[in-house]
Design a protein around this motif. Structure first.
Motif, PDB file in Angstrom:
ATOM      1  N   ALA A 131       0.836  -1.202   0.000  1.00 36.36           N
ATOM      2  CA  ALA A 131       0.000   0.000   0.000  1.00 36.36           C
ATOM      3  C   ALA A 131       0.868   1.249   0.000  1.00 36.36           C
ATOM      4  O   ALA A 131       0.575   2.230  -0.703  1.00 36.36           O
ATOM      5  N   TYR A 132       1.946   1.246   0.790  1.00 42.15           N
ATOM      6  CA  TYR A 132       2.875   2.381   0.788  1.00 42.15           C
ATOM      7  C   TYR A 132       3.439   2.628  -0.615  1.00 42.15           C
ATOM      8  O   TYR A 132       3.510   3.767  -1.086  1.00 42.15           O
ATOM      9  N   LEU A 133       3.844   1.558  -1.255  1.00 39.57           N
ATOM     10  CA  LEU A 133       4.451   1.688  -2.578  1.00 39.57           C
ATOM     11  C   LEU A 133       3.482   2.333  -3.566  1.00 39.57           C
ATOM     12  O   LEU A 133       3.851   3.231  -4.332  1.00 39.57           O
ATOM     13  N   HIS A 134       2.243   1.886  -3.555  1.00 43.07           N
ATOM     14  CA  HIS A 134       1.261   2.422  -4.493  1.00 43.07           C
ATOM     15  C   HIS A 134       0.937   3.888  -4.199  1.00 43.07           C
ATOM     16  O   HIS A 134       0.844   4.707  -5.124  1.00 43.07           O
ATOM     17  N   VAL A 135       0.741   4.206  -2.928  1.00 39.32           N
ATOM     18  CA  VAL A 135       0.383   5.589  -2.580  1.00 39.32           C
ATOM     19  C   VAL A 135       1.531   6.541  -2.898  1.00 39.32           C
ATOM     20  O   VAL A 135       1.317   7.624  -3.464  1.00 39.32           O
ATOM     21  N   VAL A 136       2.746   6.166  -2.573  1.00 40.66           N
ATOM     22  CA  VAL A 136       3.883   7.037  -2.884  1.00 40.66           C
ATOM     23  C   VAL A 136       4.053   7.162  -4.395  1.00 40.66           C
ATOM     24  O   VAL A 136       4.373   8.242  -4.907  1.00 40.66           O
ATOM     25  N   ALA A 137       3.824   6.076  -5.120  1.00 35.04           N
ATOM     26  CA  ALA A 137       3.913   6.133  -6.580  1.00 35.04           C
ATOM     27  C   ALA A 137       2.955   7.163  -7.152  1.00 35.04           C
ATOM     28  O   ALA A 137       3.275   7.847  -8.133  1.00 35.04           O
ATOM     29  N   ALA A 138       1.773   7.301  -6.542  1.00 33.68           N
ATOM     30  CA  ALA A 138       0.721   8.149  -7.094  1.00 33.68           C
ATOM     31  C   ALA A 138       0.660   9.541  -6.475  1.00 33.68           C
ATOM     32  O   ALA A 138      -0.231  10.311  -6.825  1.00 33.68           O
ATOM     33  N   THR A 139       1.598   9.872  -5.573  1.00 32.57           N
ATOM     34  CA  THR A 139       1.488  11.114  -4.798  1.00 32.57           C
ATOM     35  C   THR A 139       2.706  11.996  -5.013  1.00 32.57           C
ATOM     36  O   THR A 139       3.772  11.752  -4.419  1.00 32.57           O
ATOM     37  N   PRO A 140       2.605  13.039  -5.814  1.00 30.50           N
ATOM     38  CA  PRO A 140       3.762  13.906  -6.063  1.00 30.50           C
ATOM     39  C   PRO A 140       4.340  14.530  -4.801  1.00 30.50           C
ATOM     40  O   PRO A 140       5.556  14.761  -4.724  1.00 30.50           O
ATOM     41  N   TRP A 141       3.501  14.799  -3.790  1.00 32.67           N
ATOM     42  CA  TRP A 141       3.964  15.522  -2.607  1.00 32.67           C
ATOM     43  C   TRP A 141       4.959  14.718  -1.776  1.00 32.67           C
ATOM     44  O   TRP A 141       5.775  15.282  -1.051  1.00 32.67           O
ATOM     45  N   ILE A 142       4.933  13.387  -1.859  1.00 27.92           N
ATOM     46  CA  ILE A 142       5.851  12.567  -1.060  1.00 27.92           C
ATOM     47  C   ILE A 142       7.168  12.444  -1.823  1.00 27.92           C
ATOM     48  O   ILE A 142       7.291  11.656  -2.757  1.00 27.92           O
ATOM     49  N   THR A 143       8.144  13.206  -1.401  1.00 23.33           N
ATOM     50  CA  THR A 143       9.436  13.214  -2.097  1.00 23.33           C
ATOM     51  C   THR A 143      10.565  12.614  -1.266  1.00 23.33           C
ATOM     52  O   THR A 143      11.600  12.246  -1.824  1.00 23.33           O
ATOM     53  N   GLU A 144      10.393  12.513   0.039  1.00 21.64           N
ATOM     54  CA  GLU A 144      11.429  11.942   0.902  1.00 21.64           C
ATOM     55  C   GLU A 144      11.285  10.423   0.970  1.00 21.64           C
ATOM     56  O   GLU A 144      10.171   9.889   0.867  1.00 21.64           O
ATOM     57  N   PRO A 145      12.387   9.694   1.164  1.00 24.75           N
ATOM     58  CA  PRO A 145      12.277   8.239   1.306  1.00 24.75           C
ATOM     59  C   PRO A 145      11.539   7.847   2.574  1.00 24.75           C
ATOM     60  O   PRO A 145      11.626   8.538   3.596  1.00 24.75           O
ATOM     61  N   SER A 146      10.794   6.761   2.506  1.00 18.96           N
ATOM     62  CA  SER A 146      10.102   6.250   3.680  1.00 18.96           C
ATOM     63  C   SER A 146      11.049   5.398   4.515  1.00 18.96           C
ATOM     64  O   SER A 146      12.134   5.004   4.076  1.00 18.96           O
ATOM     65  N   GLN A 147      10.627   5.116   5.737  1.00 13.99           N
ATOM     66  CA  GLN A 147      11.440   4.295   6.635  1.00 13.99           C
ATOM     67  C   GLN A 147      11.410   2.838   6.194  1.00 13.99           C
ATOM     68  O   GLN A 147      10.500   2.409   5.498  1.00 13.99           O
ATOM     69  N   SER A 148      12.382   2.078   6.644  1.00 14.76           N
ATOM     70  CA  SER A 148      12.443   0.669   6.264  1.00 14.76           C
ATOM     71  C   SER A 148      13.207  -0.139   7.299  1.00 14.76           C
ATOM     72  O   SER A 148      14.315   0.223   7.685  1.00 14.76           O
ATOM     73  N   LEU A 149      12.595  -1.236   7.737  1.00 14.35           N
ATOM     74  CA  LEU A 149      13.293  -2.245   8.540  1.00 14.35           C
ATOM     75  C   LEU A 149      13.380  -3.561   7.767  1.00 14.35           C
ATOM     76  O   LEU A 149      13.595  -4.621   8.350  1.00 14.35           O
ATOM     77  N   PHE A 150      13.220  -3.487   6.444  1.00 11.96           N
ATOM     78  CA  PHE A 150      13.129  -4.692   5.615  1.00 11.96           C
ATOM     79  C   PHE A 150      14.314  -5.629   5.803  1.00 11.96           C
ATOM     80  O   PHE A 150      14.166  -6.847   5.803  1.00 11.96           O
ATOM     81  N   ARG A 151      15.504  -5.060   5.925  1.00  9.92           N
ATOM     82  CA  ARG A 151      16.710  -5.876   5.934  1.00  9.92           C
ATOM     83  C   ARG A 151      16.744  -6.796   7.155  1.00  9.92           C
ATOM     84  O   ARG A 151      17.409  -7.836   7.142  1.00  9.92           O
ATOM     85  N   TRP A 152      16.048  -6.414   8.235  1.00  8.23           N
ATOM     86  CA  TRP A 152      16.092  -7.185   9.475  1.00  8.23           C
ATOM     87  C   TRP A 152      14.972  -8.217   9.575  1.00  8.23           C
ATOM     88  O   TRP A 152      15.033  -9.105  10.427  1.00  8.23           O
ATOM     89  N   GLN A 153      13.942  -8.103   8.757  1.00  4.15           N
ATOM     90  CA  GLN A 153      12.825  -9.032   8.825  1.00  4.15           C
ATOM     91  C   GLN A 153      13.254 -10.390   8.260  1.00  4.15           C
ATOM     92  O   GLN A 153      13.747 -10.471   7.138  1.00  4.15           O
ATOM     93  N   ILE A 154      13.041 -11.439   9.026  1.00  2.00           N
ATOM     94  CA  ILE A 154      13.495 -12.759   8.590  1.00  2.00           C
ATOM     95  C   ILE A 154      12.423 -13.489   7.787  1.00  2.00           C
ATOM     96  O   ILE A 154      12.640 -14.614   7.335  1.00  2.00           O
ATOM     97  N   GLY A 155      11.269 -12.854   7.604  1.00  2.00           N
ATOM     98  CA  GLY A 155      10.215 -13.477   6.817  1.00  2.00           C
ATOM     99  C   GLY A 155       9.122 -12.478   6.515  1.00  2.00           C
ATOM    100  O   GLY A 155       9.221 -11.294   6.828  1.00  2.00           O
ATOM    101  N   ASP A 156       8.068 -12.989   5.886  1.00  2.00           N
ATOM    102  CA  ASP A 156       6.908 -12.178   5.540  1.00  2.00           C
ATOM    103  C   ASP A 156       5.762 -13.139   5.294  1.00  2.00           C
ATOM    104  O   ASP A 156       5.931 -14.360   5.368  1.00  2.00           O
ATOM    105  N   VAL A 157       4.592 -12.588   4.991  1.00  2.00           N
ATOM    106  CA  VAL A 157       3.431 -13.428   4.721  1.00  2.00           C
ATOM    107  C   VAL A 157       3.068 -13.432   3.246  1.00  2.00           C
ATOM    108  O   VAL A 157       2.160 -14.145   2.831  1.00  2.00           O
ATOM    109  N   ILE A 158       3.775 -12.647   2.427  1.00  2.00           N
ATOM    110  CA  ILE A 158       3.460 -12.570   0.999  1.00  2.00           C
ATOM    111  C   ILE A 158       4.477 -13.359   0.187  1.00  2.00           C
ATOM    112  O   ILE A 158       5.599 -13.626   0.647  1.00  2.00           O
TER     113      ILE A 158
END
Length: 394
Positions: free
Chosen positions: A307-334
């Motif tokens: 959802a973050y990816l889609h909203v940022v893709a469609a929103t010119p006002w969001i120009t700063e990078p979002s936060q991320s803890l992806f590298r530390w997550q050892i899994g996901d549900v998708i």
């Protein structure tokens, strides 16, 4: 089209090693995954920011939405969320957050029915590569992961991210209650990463106003892009603004107070906490009108991240990078999760709706972790044994 069933599944997804924040050790996430089923076989996915919102969905929201049209989001909300005047008067806004988590699934259904990705429903992409920061923090060693408990170790970790993944955007918590340790770590990071690297900090409100004045004065030469919640209140941030040019951000989405006080400068929010994608788009538009920035929260799983990816893709006002803890997550549900950035960015999904699908074995594994161990605590403080409860991080 009618909603025929709503399924809520609690999951734990640990980090490879816990990290220190103001409340103690933060070991991972306990989320609720929502599946909204329809009589036409279309299934939408949602994600709650914390597992107990899933309980509210099961007990209060799901019964109210059976038989509703999932494409009529306003009607769905009216069935189960009181008017804002009521929640404002009672302080009972948990149902608004819970509905916001489920509302992602309604947008997912809408995209699938209309045969297009979410970003097209929101007006189309102004960017396809979505920026995210790497994250750093003091982390004890855990089964070969973590171990960044000194300034030098944090520098080594960030250099590794730069070398292996092309990362040049960094954000982190340097929370050990020692301002001199934070200042030293930032100095070493700037020297090692160079002048062009982005450095953002987050203290989770750990500093007093007096200490924050001194810390920010010492940090200004190192070109800090943003400091999140350096102090506990907007009023203190407004006072701190008189002493520092470093921008401030917060997770507290009180736009009126931020405008009235002149600080903070940015909001960093989970979409469910704002009431869902629809309300998030309105909040971002209001931020734009008032000159306040916005980017997305971290420690979410693949559904909310999509959802973050889609909203940022469609929103010119969001120009700063979002936060991320992806590298530390050892899994996901998708499937193919978790998302992880290369050269600071992740491509927006091109599938229908949110563009992600559940991975059944991963759901089974992480739901089993929740059932066996219960929810993960974000308040594990080894110095306060009465609060400490460490769960297995695998």
């Amino acid at each position: 089209m009618k909603i025929t069933d709503i399924k809520v599944t609690h999951v734990n997804v640990p980090f490879d090693a816990p990290f220190w924040w103001t409340a103690g050790l933060y070991p991972g996430a306990s989320k609720s995954i929502i599946e909204v089923f329809t009589d036409e076989g279309v299934v939408g996915l949602g994600e709650a920011p914390w597992w107990h919102f899933g309980e509210i969905i099961k007990e209060e929201i799901a019964p109210a939405l059976i038989g509703a049209d999932p494409l009529d989001i306003a009607n769905c909300e009216a069935r189960c969320v009181p008017p804002w005047q009521i929640t404002a008067n009672t302080g009972e806004n948990a149902i608004s957050i819970a509905f916001g988590a489920l509302e992602l699934a309604l947008w997912d259904i809408r995209g699938k029915v209309m045969n297009m990705p979410l970003y097209k429903l929101l007006g189309g992409a102004v960017r396809k590569e979505i920026p995210f920061t790497e994250y750093f923090a003091f982390r004890p060693e855990n089964n070969g992961a973590g171990g960044e408990m000194t300034p030098e170790a944090i520098v080594d970790y960030c250099l590794k991210m730069k070398e292996e993944h092309g990362s040049s955007y960094f954000e982190g918590k340097l929370i050990q209650g020692d301002p001199e340790l934070e200042i030293k770590t930032v100095r070493l990071l700037r020297e090692a990463l160079g002048a062009d690297a982005m450095l953002r900090l987050d203290s989770n409100m750990q500093w007093s106003l007096t200490t924050a004045r001194w810390v920010l004065r010492e940090l200004e030469p190192y070109n800090i892009r943003n400091y999140e919640d350096p102090v506990a209140t907007f009023e203190e941030m407004a006072e701190l603004r008189r002493h520092s040019i470093i921008p401030f951000s917060t997770h507290v989405p009180d736009l009126r107070r931020a405008v009235a006080l002149g600080a903070p400068d940015y909001f960093v929010c989970n979409f469910a906490a704002l009431g869902g994608i629809g309300k998030t788009m309105k909040f971002i538009a209001a931020c734009e009108a008032m000159g306040k920035g916005f980017w997305c929260y971290s420690n979410d799983l693949g559904i909310m991240t999509a959802a973050y990816l889609h909203v940022v893709a469609a929103t010119p006002w969001i120009t700063e990078p979002s936060q991320s803890l992806f590298r530390w997550q050892i899994g996901d549900v998708i499937e193919n999760g978790p998302f992880r950035q290369t050269n600071n960015t992740i491509a927006v999904p091109e599938g229908l709706g949110l563009g992600v699908e559940l991975e059944p074995e991963a759901m089974k594994r992480w739901h089993g972790h929740f059932v066996e161990h219960g929810p993960m605590s974000h308040f594990n403080d080894p110095d306060n044994p009465g609060l400490f409860r460490q769960l297995p991080l695998n």
